[in-house]
Structure formats: C-alpha cells, structure tokens
Design an enzyme around this catalytic site. Structure first.
Site, mmCIF file in Angstrom:
data_model
loop_
_atom_site.group_PDB
_atom_site.id
_atom_site.type_symbol
_atom_site.label_atom_id
_atom_site.label_comp_id
_atom_site.label_asym_id
_atom_site.label_seq_id
_atom_site.Cartn_x
_atom_site.Cartn_y
_atom_site.Cartn_z
ATOM 1 N N LYS A 2 0.858 -1.176 0.000
ATOM 2 C CA LYS A 2 0.000 0.000 0.000
ATOM 3 C C LYS A 2 0.896 1.229 0.000
ATOM 4 C CE LYS A 2 -3.068 -3.110 1.109
ATOM 5 N NZ LYS A 2 -4.006 -3.670 0.138
ATOM 6 N N ASP A 96 -13.786 -1.155 7.169
ATOM 7 C CA ASP A 96 -14.203 -1.459 5.793
ATOM 8 C C ASP A 96 -14.203 -2.961 5.544
ATOM 9 O OD1 ASP A 96 -15.170 -0.721 3.303
ATOM 10 O OD2 ASP A 96 -13.183 -0.557 2.404
#
Length: 680
Positions: A2, A96
């Site tokens: 990421k 999430d």
C-alpha cells in the site's frame, strides 16, 4: 504493498497517524489475518507491506461459485470473528470489512486491508467531511460519523458479509449509495435466505444499537467449531491451484527494477523508489495497488463524489484542463439556510421547501425570506416525531405512526395542514400497522405511497381528498419504484415492470427482466412513452408495455431522465449530457460537459433540471469545489456555470436546483440563491 499518494501524506498529522496505525497493525496476530511485514511512515510516499495471499475474494467466490452452505457460513464467520478479535485486541477498528476485503484460501478466510484504515479515514474525514466505508456494509453510527465507529461497527459489517455470503446480496438491498445508507439506518435487515440456525446471531450483529451487538469473542463462541473445508467447492479448489502456481512463478522471478511512474488515479499508487530491503510480492496479482480501508467515500446525507476520474496532476483535480466556462450572473438574492442533514429542495407554489426527515422550512421565491417552519397536529397515540417525506404535486407530505395506524399528512404552500389520513391499519392477528415510508408519486388527486412493516414492503394508492385507500399490493423487496401519470401507475419491482390502472390497481400489462439484479432504475414518462433509466435508457409504450427503443447503453449508472416536451434529458458518469427524442430514442444532441458532473443513481437523484430555456446540472468542479452548469436545451451549448471559490466556497459541498419561470434556485448546505436562469 500500500503506497499513499502525496496529497494524503502531506495532510496535517497524517504521518503520525500512519505510523501509529502501522505499528498497531504489526501487532495483529492470528491465523486469519495476513501479517504486516514492514512499513515506512517517513518515506516520500509512506508505504505498508503485507504478506501475499494467492486467493480470490469472497465477492468473487460468491459470484463465480455460488452462495455458501450453512457449514461454509460457519467456517467463514468463525474465521472473520477470530480475525476481528485479533484486530480489535491490537487497538484497530477495520472500518471497511466487506466481501472484497475477505480472501478465501484453502485453509480458511483471511481479512485484509486493516493496516492503515484509521489514518486514511481520519485524513479524508478532516478534509472533506466524508464518512469512509462501503455502502451496504457500514454500521449506522459509521454512516453518521466515522469518528464514532468502534469495534461494534466491524461486528455490524461482519453480519452484512455473512448475509452476502448466504444470499448473494447485502441485507439492505441494492441501488444508489444514498438509498442503501438510508435503509441501513432506518430499515430492518432483510434476512430471507439466511439459514434459520444462524439468523438470530446475524440479526444480533445487525442491531442498530452498537451496545446490543455481540463482541467478536461471543460471535466466535456462538458459531462453535467449524471446518474450513466447508468453504471449498471443486471449482474454487481449481481456482486456488492456479493462483498458487502463479504465485510460485512470481516468487522465483528476478527483482523488478525501480522506475518512476506517473501517479495513477487511484488514492494509492506504487511509489517511485519503494522498499528495497526485501522483495515483496505485489498484493494485487496484476501489479496494481489497492487501498486499505478506503471503500466508497460517502458524504453523510449527501451524494457521493464519482470515484473515478481521468488522470490528474496529483492534487485532487479531475485531470481535465481548467474549463473556460462563462461565469454565472450575480444572484438576484441570496439568504443563509438553516442547517439540515440530508436536505432536499422543492418548489411548492410560491415557496421553496427545504426539508429533511425531521424538519421542513419554506422560503419565499421572490425574496428568499423564511415564510414558515413545518408544524403538525397529530392524532393521539402517535409514537415519536412525524417524518417529512417531501413535496409531490400540491403538498408537502409527512408520515406518523401509532402502532395501530400509519398516517399520511399533507401541508399546503401556506404551511397549513390540509389532511391527516390513516392509510394503514393493525392486522387482525394484532400485528403492528405498516409504516408510511415514502411518497412515490402524485397524479391528480391520487398519491402513490410506499410502506414497510413486519410483512415486508408495499405500495398503496390513496385518494387525497377522502383518504380512501384505492388499492394496495405487496412488492418483493425494498428496491421498487412507482410513477403515476394520467390514468396509469407504473411499478418496477424486482426487475418486473407493470402498468396498473391508477384508481383500480388492475394490471394492464407486465414486462419481465427489465433490469439486471442490483440496478436501481428511475421511471419517467410523458404519458405516452415510459422511460426506465439505469445503465441504459429503455422506452416502453405506456398503453401496453411494448418495447420501443434503447439508448445510451453504458456499463455504469446514468442519471435519471428528465422529460420536457418531446425530449428526455440525462447525463452519464463521464460527463456527457444527452437530449433524446421521446418517440425514436435518437439523439437530438449530446455535449461533453467541460466540468465533472454529479451522478448518484439514488432515489433522491432527480436528474437534470430542465425548462424551456435551460438545462442545469450539479457539478464537481476542478479543485473539488462543486457548483452547477447551465446548458441551452435546444442544442446543448454551455451558457454559464456557477463555481464558487475562496471564502464563497466554504461549506458548499453539494447543490440542489429548482426552477420557476426564468428563475433558477440553487441551494448549497449554507446558502439559498436565486439566479436569472437564461443569462447568456
């Protein structure tokens, strides 16, 4: 891997949040979460790396191999609960959890993208006032404010994921983000298709009150022992074998040379000069990076900004050159608006009504002066406050509920209460009366009303003069639409389109498979032709349902069609505005907007505002400052745009438009304006 885009990394306090999140993520232990291998919060573009799992997502498994059995659901739930237990013990809230963030490996599920969610979410919330998450898998408290989302929000998401795995759909239906979020806050979850033995546990996970949800440890205990092999089918085993073989090839490949790359449009991009101390497999097999915890950004109560845009300069712009659009005229007047949550705007006679569920305020169209605030006299026994439903036809509607009856209330343009009709009743078996949820359409003296209750969802036709219920019928789910015009009512329910007699409810015709599952269409008509708009525009003859034509067939949701005269006006996500001939479906014109347009697809999205002199559409302007653009309806020529800047743009993240004669009314969250609409 990421990697954070520079504009996020440069936000105040971001690197400190990222460092703390990454350190917490490295403390997460457990079999059902891939370990965080390394991270650097001080790099020019901060990055975080996790172990690669060569497995498909739960979303892909359900789509490709079908829903899970009860044994498979127990194995999935056990793995997810154990993963959340480890994540929460490390002091992290995932925020999430969704089917795309659950990988199904041969030895059980893995929860991914838990590493930097809080840091990214906090930056986004601070910058935009947004709530981060994915509609359909967000807890009510998370929808209201990400800052209020704790571990219980992840348990709510766990319940949503299990419903998806059992049924192939979320517990709050499909459609536009605004509609799904509204149902998550106000409607009970739909658990049809969930195994009976698991339904009570999943219902507890989906409790609206976070304090009533079980913690991860209790979920784990309730599910009991489970066998990960129950998740596997022959097809999935073959898929996993292919992924394992591909991963083995990648692991043996020579290191990839470090190169500089132009930042892509995703929030997270591969960093030039990434980690060099060890070689990592990209977390996405094709080499693209994905965002941890960065699901759909949804403005609380407002439409979400389109997620995709052409490649830009890395500063948050849409990537289009600065549009040279004529500036709009100075407003005739402007007045401050009282703050509402999820406010809507509509003309009612000589006033503009600005309303939300709990409040309605009327403003004079000539001066902008506040005329009245909605106040109702309700029957005795009514439970709680009334709910404003909005303006349709000659009235501002509201609903109330007493347990024994559901009421439809109407207020006129002067703010006077004109009627209070009991339209639903308690059943003979002592069940509660249905709630009056929405006012779908009004034609003459007949209102089409949406209801919900213990028996599901329904549609009523109510005579506004007498309050008599002319007819009623049950629908199969919450994603239904109805539109009345002339002597007909058109109803879309579960992909089936029906033409009904407005006063009798008798079915005149029926067309099946009008939309694909998951689409949320809008209905509009000129009384001769009925339009169904979702990812395309389909036209049917209103009298008998015969299919006439299809136009603007795209892969993403387009705006509702607004009918004016012999044309229908709409726009697509990329920003092209269309004018279609109602009889043939041929394009009279199409224009690429020089400014990014707003498309939500939700039930409150009414499409372009159209009069004989203008077509007006809300925009997302360069630099993320919304406004609206005005086109000429004859040929689509851009006339002008309102794009506030500097101090004038503060607090104005979305716009509502209405038209009366040559006056265009525009409301941001803070201010109501009146413009001369046809100014060149």
């Amino acid at each position: 891997l990421k990697v954070i885009r520079p504009e996020y990394a440069d936000a105040p306090n971001f690197r400190g949040r990222f460092r703390r999140e990454a350190a917490s993520a490295r403390r997460v232990s457990g079999f059902f979460t891939p370990p965080v291998l390394d991270a650097d919060a001080d790099a020019p573009q901060p990055w975080l790396a996790t172990a690669y799992v060569p497995a498909p997502s739960l979303h892909d498994v359900v789509s490709g191999f079908g829903v899970l059995s009860e044994a498979g659901l127990r194995a999935l739930g056990t793995g997810l609960a154990e993963a959340l237990l480890g994540i929460h013990e490390a002091g992290i809230v995932h925020r999430d959890l969704k089917p795309g963030n659950v990988l199904i490996a041969e030895d059980g599920p893995r929860v991914i993208d838990f590493g930097i969610s809080s840091a990214v979410d906090a930056t986004q919330v601070t910058r935009t006032g947004a709530v981060m998450g994915t509609p359909g898998f967000m807890a009510p408290e998370q929808i209201v404010s990400s800052r209020e989302a704790g571990a219980a929000a992840d348990i709510f998401s766990l319940g949503c994921v299990l419903v998806f795995a059992a049924t192939g759909r979320g517990p709050f239906g499909s459609g536009g983000a605004t509609e799904i979020l509204y149902r998550a806050i106000h409607h009970p979850p739909q658990l049809e298709g969930v195994p009976a033995a698991l339904s009570p546990l999943i219902a507890a996970c989906l409790d609206k009150d976070p304090a009533c949800r079980p913690p991860a440890a209790s979920v784990l205990t309730a599910l009991g022992a489970a066998d990960p092999a129950a998740l596997l089918t022959d097809g999935l085993r073959e898929d996993l074998a292919r992924r394992e073989a591909h991963a083995a090839v990648l692991a043996c490949a020579p290191p990839v040379p470090v190169v500089s790359l132009t930042p892509p449009v995703d929030p997270f991009a591969r960093a030039p000069g990434g980690p060099s101390r060890r070689r990592f497999l990209w977390i996405a097999a094709a080499g693209t990076t994905v965002a941890a915890g960065a699901g759909a950004a949804v403005l609380a109560g407002w439409p979400s900004k389109p997620a995709a845009a052409p490649a830009g300069d890395g500063t948050g712009s849409t990537g289009r050159p600065q549009p040279k659009v004529p500036a709009g005229p100075k407003p005739r007047w402007s007045v401050p608006l009282k703050k509402l949550t999820n406010g809507q705007l509509h003309l009612l006679g000589a006033v503009l009504v600005h309303w939300e569920q709990r409040r309605a305020i009327a403003y004079d169209t000539e001066t902008g002066k506040e005329r009245w605030t909605g106040s109702l006299r309700l029957p005795s026994g009514v439970s709680g406050d009334p709910k404003w439903l909005g303006v349709r036809g000659p009235a501002l509607f509201a609903s109330a509920w007493s347990g024994e009856r559901g009421y439809l209330v109407g207020v006129d343009a002067a703010g006077k209460q004109k009627f209070t009709h009991a339209v639903t009743e308690q059943g003979a078996d002592a069940q509660f009366a249905d709630f009056v949820e929405s006012i779908l359409s009004v034609a003459g003296s007949v209102a089409i009303v949406g209801t919900s209750g213990d028996q599901g969802y329904g549609v009523l036709a109510v005579h506004l003069g007498s309050g008599k219920v002319l007819w009623s019928r049950r629908v199969k789910g919450s994603d239904f639409q109805a539109h009345a015009r002339g002597s007909l009512c058109f109803l879309q329910d579960n992909g089936i389109l029906r033409g009904l007699g407005l006063r009798s409810g008798a079915e005149r015709w029926k067309v099946a498979d009008v939309i694909k599952p998951g689409a949320y269409p809008h209905l509009s008509t000129d009384e001769t032709t009925l339009l169904v708009t979702s990812t395309k525009v389909q036209a049917f003859r209103a009298a008998d349902g015969e299919k006439l034509w299809t136009a603007v067939n795209e892969t993403t949701t387009i705006s509702p069609a607004r009918v004016h005269g012999h044309r229908a006006y709409l726009h697509d996500g990329p920003g092209t505005v269309f004018a279609l001939d109602m009889r043939s479906g041929q394009q009279a014109w199409h224009t690429a907007s020089p400014i990014q347009l707003t498309t939500t697809g939700g039930a409150q999205d009414q499409g372009p505002l159209v009069s004989s002199s203008v077509v007006a559409i809300p925009t997302w302007a360069t630099g993320d400052t919304p406004g609206f653009i005005v086109l000429r309806p004859a040929d689509g020529k851009t006339l002008w745009a309102h794009q506030p800047s500097g101090d004038d743009a503060k607090g104005k993240s979305s716009w509502l438009l209405q038209m009366s004669g040559s006056t265009l009314f525009a409301a941001s969250e803070t201010t109501l304006y009146a413009f001369r609409s046809d100014t060149p």
